[in-house]
Motif scaffolding. Structure first.
Motif, PDB file in Angstrom:
ATOM      1  N   UNK A 126      -1.252  -8.910   7.427  1.00  0.00           N
ATOM      2  CA  UNK A 126      -2.664  -9.046   7.071  1.00  0.00           C
ATOM      3  C   UNK A 126      -3.336  -7.720   6.676  1.00  0.00           C
ATOM      4  N   UNK A 127      -2.534  -6.713   6.331  1.00  0.00           N
ATOM      5  CA  UNK A 127      -3.088  -5.491   5.740  1.00  0.00           C
ATOM      6  C   UNK A 127      -3.583  -5.812   4.331  1.00  0.00           C
ATOM      7  N   UNK A 128      -4.640  -5.103   3.924  1.00  0.00           N
ATOM      8  CA  UNK A 128      -5.223  -5.344   2.606  1.00  0.00           C
ATOM      9  C   UNK A 128      -5.038  -4.124   1.718  1.00  0.00           C
ATOM     10  N   UNK A 129      -4.795  -4.385   0.423  1.00  0.00           N
ATOM     11  CA  UNK A 129      -4.460  -3.314  -0.511  1.00  0.00           C
ATOM     12  C   UNK A 129      -5.143  -3.550  -1.851  1.00  0.00           C
ATOM     13  N   UNK A 130      -5.315  -2.457  -2.594  1.00  0.00           N
ATOM     14  CA  UNK A 130      -5.757  -2.566  -3.988  1.00  0.00           C
ATOM     15  C   UNK A 130      -4.562  -2.928  -4.844  1.00  0.00           C
ATOM     16  N   UNK A 131      -4.654  -4.040  -5.544  1.00  0.00           N
ATOM     17  CA  UNK A 131      -3.513  -4.522  -6.323  1.00  0.00           C
ATOM     18  C   UNK A 131      -3.122  -3.545  -7.424  1.00  0.00           C
ATOM     19  N   UNK A 132      -4.106  -2.851  -8.001  1.00  0.00           N
ATOM     20  CA  UNK A 132      -3.813  -1.962  -9.126  1.00  0.00           C
ATOM     21  C   UNK A 132      -3.196  -0.638  -8.682  1.00  0.00           C
ATOM     22  N   UNK A 133      -3.072  -0.411  -7.371  1.00  0.00           N
ATOM     23  CA  UNK A 133      -2.474   0.828  -6.879  1.00  0.00           C
ATOM     24  C   UNK A 133      -1.094   0.609  -6.252  1.00  0.00           C
TER      25      UNK A 133
END
Length: 448
Positions: A96-103
């Motif tokens: 459930x960690x969240x990330x910027x898809x473009x990075x």
């Protein structure tokens, strides 16, 4: 950048010497929020003062502004922030960690390798409510940039200053962005301080002014001591440009994390004034009485971060030097940026030295940012001043009581001179202003 400089070393130095602390540290801290300590607040203030002097005080074509952090919510609809100021967000289905898809460089969660959700747009503006009732009519935003306050005040500034174009309006202030993945110390945070100018020009002259400001801002960092090999310019590809930008170039610095943006210079065209004219119903065009023309100005925007600039100056100034007896850590900051300009160091806490040392400190503190320190050995005190970037130390010893002379120690060369007390102030001014001393007659080769 020297291989000896790591972000861990910079973080350690900042904590140890009072540059930057973790915010709310006694409660475990708050993600990517930082407090500037007694030394750090002076450094940051000096960086902002240097920027302000360069962008406003020494120019005849610019003025300053200080706008409210909270603005009418329609400002952000007009600017496009409500609809378009977002990043693509993905979440790991496992951890459930969240990330910027473009990075993300490859599929899967960078933390555990788990499967990620489909990207969804996440608006970066912090939202709150004004007044006692929490409903849609009371929604306001913490500004994500200082620029819009300048645009909506364009007519006010032109009218009250009676200045003609080209005209720069500068502002330093806090901005807030709810970043998905902040980090790397103060490089990317959710609360940060911007140093921005909107430079309003006649359409057709914008490309010339764009080149001018790109060159001007690059040279500002060099002039304050950033090493040329650690600085570069990177022009944005057309696919990278913001929807309002005709062109954009980044001043990039070689941080320990690699080449990253230090400042952006953008040609925003007439987008912002046109949008605010449309949404407010107020004509924000400009009438040139000399040419009898009316037009909507184009805008060139040099936009820098105070916090990111402070980090770059810290990294670039950091040195580790091998001396007899061990390694010396020193910050070779430009004198104008150094938090303390002169340290007053009696050789010991002996009561016989105190009166003269205090007298010299009182005299020098009227013209310089000084620090009086009589704790620990003189060697340890020299090292402490080296680590906070103090350019010059004035030492009072027992001979001073007899000959009324003191020793001045130079941070960078470690050279020393001995001068009568009544010549010290002029010598300090000369050295701090960049004038070289004659090493043959003034600077001895002693290293301490």
């Amino acid at each position: 950048m020297s291989e000896s400089v790591t972000m861990d070393k910079i973080v350690s130095l900042c904590k140890r010497r009072g540059f930057i602390f973790q915010s709310s540290e006694i409660y475990g801290g708050l993600g990517s929020c930082w407090d500037y300590g007694p030394v750090g607040v002076e450094l940051k203030r000096n960086v902002k003062n240097a920027w302000w002097r360069s962008m406003v005080e020494t120019r005849g074509d610019s003025v300053g502004l200080d706008c409210s952090i909270m603005m009418h919510p329609t400002v952000w609809r007009a600017s496009g922030h409500v609809e378009g100021f977002s990043d693509p967000l993905v979440e790991c289905k496992v951890c459930h960690m969240r990330w910027r898809a473009d990075q993300l460089e490859k599929p899967g969660c960078p933390s555990c390798g788990g499967e990620l959700t489909e990207p969804r747009n996440f608006n970066l503006m912090f939202k709150t409510f004004m007044g006692p009732v929490e409903d849609d009519a009371a929604v306001v935003f913490l500004r994500p940039e200082t620029a819009q306050g300048i645009f909506v005040n364009f007519e006010n500034v032109v009218t009250t200053t009676r200045k003609r174009l080209p005209l720069g309006i500068a502002q330093i202030g806090k901005s807030f962005r709810n970043e998905i993945t902040p980090g790397n110390f103060t490089f990317r945070t959710r609360e940060f301080e911007q140093m921005e100018m909107e430079f309003f020009v006649k359409p057709g002259t914008d490309e010339e002014w764009y080149k001018y400001w790109a060159n001007e801002r690059y040279n500002w960092y060099l002039g304050l001591g950033i090493r040329k090999e650690n600085l570069r310019m990177r022009e944005h590809e057309k696919t990278e440009l913001a929807h309002y930008a005709k062109a954009c170039v980044d001043v990039e610095y070689l941080f320990p994390i690699g080449w990253s943006e230090l400042e952006g210079i953008a040609n925003r065209t007439d987008f912002d004034l046109t949008q605010h004219s449309k949404w407010s119903g107020k004509d924000l065009s400009y009438f040139d009485s000399q040419t009898n023309e009316r037009f909507t100005p184009y805008v060139i925007e040099p936009s820098a971060g105070a916090d990111r600039s402070v980090l770059a100056f810290l990294v670039d100034a950091y040195r580790e030097e091998e001396l007899e007896g061990g390694t010396r850590v020193v910050l070779k900051l430009h004198p104008s940026l150094a938090p303390v300009k002169v340290a007053i160091l009696p050789l010991s806490r002996n009561e016989k030295l105190t009166p003269l040392a205090r007298e010299i400190h009182e005299r020098l503190s009227k013209g310089f940012v000084t620090e009086y320190d009589d704790t620990q050995s003189i060697g340890r005190r020299y090292r402490r001043q080296d680590e906070i970037g103090t350019p010059l130390c004035v030492t009072i010893d027992f001979e001073s009581l007899e000959d009324n002379q003191v020793t001045i120690r130079d941070r960078d060369s470690l050279a020393q001179i001995r001068l009568p007390v009544d010549r010290v102030e002029d010598a300090l001014k000369a050295k701090l202003s960049g004038q070289a001393f004659d090493e043959g007659s003034l600077w001895a080769g002693a290293r301490a």
